[in-house]
Design an enzyme around this catalytic site. Structure first.
Site, PDB file in Angstrom:
ATOM      1  N   GLY A  49      17.686  -4.809 -24.554  1.00 20.37           N
ATOM      2  CA  GLY A  49      18.476  -4.056 -24.684  1.00 20.37           C
ATOM      3  C   GLY A  49      19.235  -3.758 -26.088  1.00 20.37           C
ATOM      4  O   GLY A  49      19.496  -5.230 -26.893  1.00 20.37           O
ATOM      5  N   GLN A  79      25.577  -2.423 -32.251  1.00 21.12           N
ATOM      6  CA  GLN A  79      24.996  -3.807 -32.832  1.00 21.12           C
ATOM      7  C   GLN A  79      24.669  -3.884 -34.157  1.00 21.12           C
ATOM      8  O   GLN A  79      24.288  -5.352 -34.493  1.00 21.12           O
ATOM      9  CB  GLN A  79      24.422  -3.820 -32.007  1.00 21.12           C
ATOM     10  CG  GLN A  79      24.983  -4.653 -30.630  1.00 21.12           C
ATOM     11  CD  GLN A  79      23.995  -4.624 -29.238  1.00 21.12           C
ATOM     12  OE1 GLN A  79      23.334  -4.405 -28.610  1.00 21.12           O
ATOM     13  NE2 GLN A  79      24.300  -6.359 -29.021  1.00 21.12           N
ATOM     14  N   CYS A  96      24.860 -11.422 -24.333  1.00 23.11           N
ATOM     15  CA  CYS A  96      24.683 -10.064 -25.757  1.00 23.11           C
ATOM     16  C   CYS A  96      24.308 -10.729 -26.547  1.00 23.11           C
ATOM     17  O   CYS A  96      25.092 -11.576 -27.197  1.00 23.11           O
ATOM     18  CB  CYS A  96      26.388  -9.638 -25.942  1.00 23.11           C
ATOM     19  SG  CYS A  96      26.477  -8.791 -26.785  1.00 23.11           S
ATOM     20  N   LEU A  97      22.893 -10.354 -27.591  1.00 18.22           N
ATOM     21  CA  LEU A  97      22.967 -10.653 -28.606  1.00 18.22           C
ATOM     22  C   LEU A  97      24.127 -10.835 -30.048  1.00 18.22           C
ATOM     23  O   LEU A  97      24.330 -11.441 -30.973  1.00 18.22           O
ATOM     24  CB  LEU A  97      22.089  -9.339 -29.741  1.00 18.22           C
ATOM     25  CG  LEU A  97      20.402  -9.924 -28.641  1.00 18.22           C
ATOM     26  CD1 LEU A  97      19.351  -8.313 -29.060  1.00 18.22           C
ATOM     27  CD2 LEU A  97      20.064 -10.887 -29.132  1.00 18.22           C
ATOM     28  N   HIS A 129      25.402  -2.259 -19.934  1.00 19.99           N
ATOM     29  CA  HIS A 129      25.751  -2.900 -21.023  1.00 19.99           C
ATOM     30  C   HIS A 129      25.536  -1.821 -22.235  1.00 19.99           C
ATOM     31  O   HIS A 129      26.300  -2.207 -23.643  1.00 19.99           O
ATOM     32  CB  HIS A 129      24.592  -3.929 -20.532  1.00 19.99           C
ATOM     33  CG  HIS A 129      25.392  -5.112 -21.994  1.00 19.99           C
ATOM     34  ND1 HIS A 129      25.507  -6.410 -21.650  1.00 19.99           N
ATOM     35  CD2 HIS A 129      24.972  -5.283 -23.762  1.00 19.99           C
ATOM     36  CE1 HIS A 129      25.788  -7.360 -22.798  1.00 19.99           C
ATOM     37  NE2 HIS A 129      25.060  -6.150 -23.505  1.00 19.99           N
ATOM     38  N   GLU A 130      24.502  -1.813 -22.517  1.00 18.36           N
ATOM     39  CA  GLU A 130      24.248  -1.365 -23.756  1.00 18.36           C
ATOM     40  C   GLU A 130      24.959   0.105 -23.974  1.00 18.36           C
ATOM     41  O   GLU A 130      25.560   0.160 -25.170  1.00 18.36           O
ATOM     42  CB  GLU A 130      22.899  -0.957 -23.843  1.00 18.36           C
ATOM     43  CG  GLU A 130      21.839  -1.902 -23.647  1.00 18.36           C
ATOM     44  CD  GLU A 130      21.721  -2.850 -24.897  1.00 18.36           C
ATOM     45  OE1 GLU A 130      22.640  -2.315 -26.288  1.00 18.36           O
ATOM     46  OE2 GLU A 130      21.614  -4.475 -24.522  1.00 18.36           O
ATOM     47  N   HIS A 144      28.491  -0.528 -25.155  1.00 18.27           N
ATOM     48  CA  HIS A 144      28.753  -0.599 -26.866  1.00 18.27           C
ATOM     49  C   HIS A 144      29.140   0.953 -27.529  1.00 18.27           C
ATOM     50  O   HIS A 144      29.403   0.529 -28.539  1.00 18.27           O
ATOM     51  CB  HIS A 144      27.612  -1.599 -27.434  1.00 18.27           C
ATOM     52  CG  HIS A 144      26.955  -2.363 -27.129  1.00 18.27           C
ATOM     53  ND1 HIS A 144      27.964  -3.725 -28.032  1.00 18.27           N
ATOM     54  CD2 HIS A 144      25.654  -3.723 -26.464  1.00 18.27           C
ATOM     55  CE1 HIS A 144      28.144  -4.475 -27.479  1.00 18.27           C
ATOM     56  NE2 HIS A 144      26.348  -4.459 -26.949  1.00 18.27           N
TER      57      HIS A 144
END
Length: 192
Positions: free
Chosen positions: A45, A50, A106-107, A148-149, A152
């Site tokens: 995702g 991000q 998380c990236l 999660h996304e 953000h």
């Protein structure tokens, strides 16, 4: 085009994102870049903040998780076939079910993974990449990735769900990430 990913400590990760309209500049190219960036960094995702855009857009491919589970593991997530889709202007309608732990990463916060508790299901109202409206309920791992996304878009990170002691234990690692003292297989943007 693969976009650089914003690292922990950058203010865009704490902003509340704004809805967009169909005339958002170069939207289809931006979505294509989001997919390429997500896959290029081995993500499941990716949210627009991000990649330094405070807009309500994220992409999810939970099919790759579901497809890699063993048959007995798939039984833990009944009805979750995974999705591969774009979510624009998403807003939560409802979240319900027993909260369950899952080891999230998380990236934007590389090399840190922790168990986070989230509800079993999420109901979202959103539009797709063609601005067609949808309202849909997601379950299991797919719900997890969407939660999660979605966070953000509201300026939240998975580490915000950790107990204070765990956060203090991670403080040094988080500071290293924010200062750029980390190496990843993908390009990152660090806040100066």
């Amino acid at each position: 085009m693969i976009l650089p990913i914003v690292a922990y400590g950058h203010p865009v990760l704490r902003k509340v994102s704004e809805d967009i309209t169909p005339d958002y500049p170069h939207l289809q190219q931006f979505i294509a870049n989001m997919w390429e960036t997500m896959y290029g960094s081995s993500g499941v995702g990716l949210a627009a903040p991000q990649v330094n855009k405070a807009i309500r857009l994220f992409v999810v491919d939970s099919e790759q998780i579901i497809n890699n589970l063993e048959e007995d593991e798939k039984a833990e997530y009944p009805g979750d076939q995974g999705v591969k889709q774009v979510f624009i202007n998403a807003h939560i309608v409802d979240a319900e079910g027993k909260e369950w732990p899952y080891n999230e990463g998380c990236l934007s916060i590389p090399k840190i993974r922790e168990d986070v508790y989230r509800p079993e299901t999420i109901r979202l109202r959103y539009v797709d990449e063609n601005f067609q409206p949808h309202e849909r309920t997601f379950h299991g791992i797919t719900a997890r990735v969407i939660f999660h996304e979605y966070d953000h878009l509201d300026g939240k990170l998975f580490i915000d769900y950790l107990k204070p002691l765990k956060r203090r234990m991670l403080k040094g690692k988080l500071e290293d990430i924010s200062k750029g003292k980390i190496s990843t297989d993908y390009k990152m943007i660090f806040h100066k």
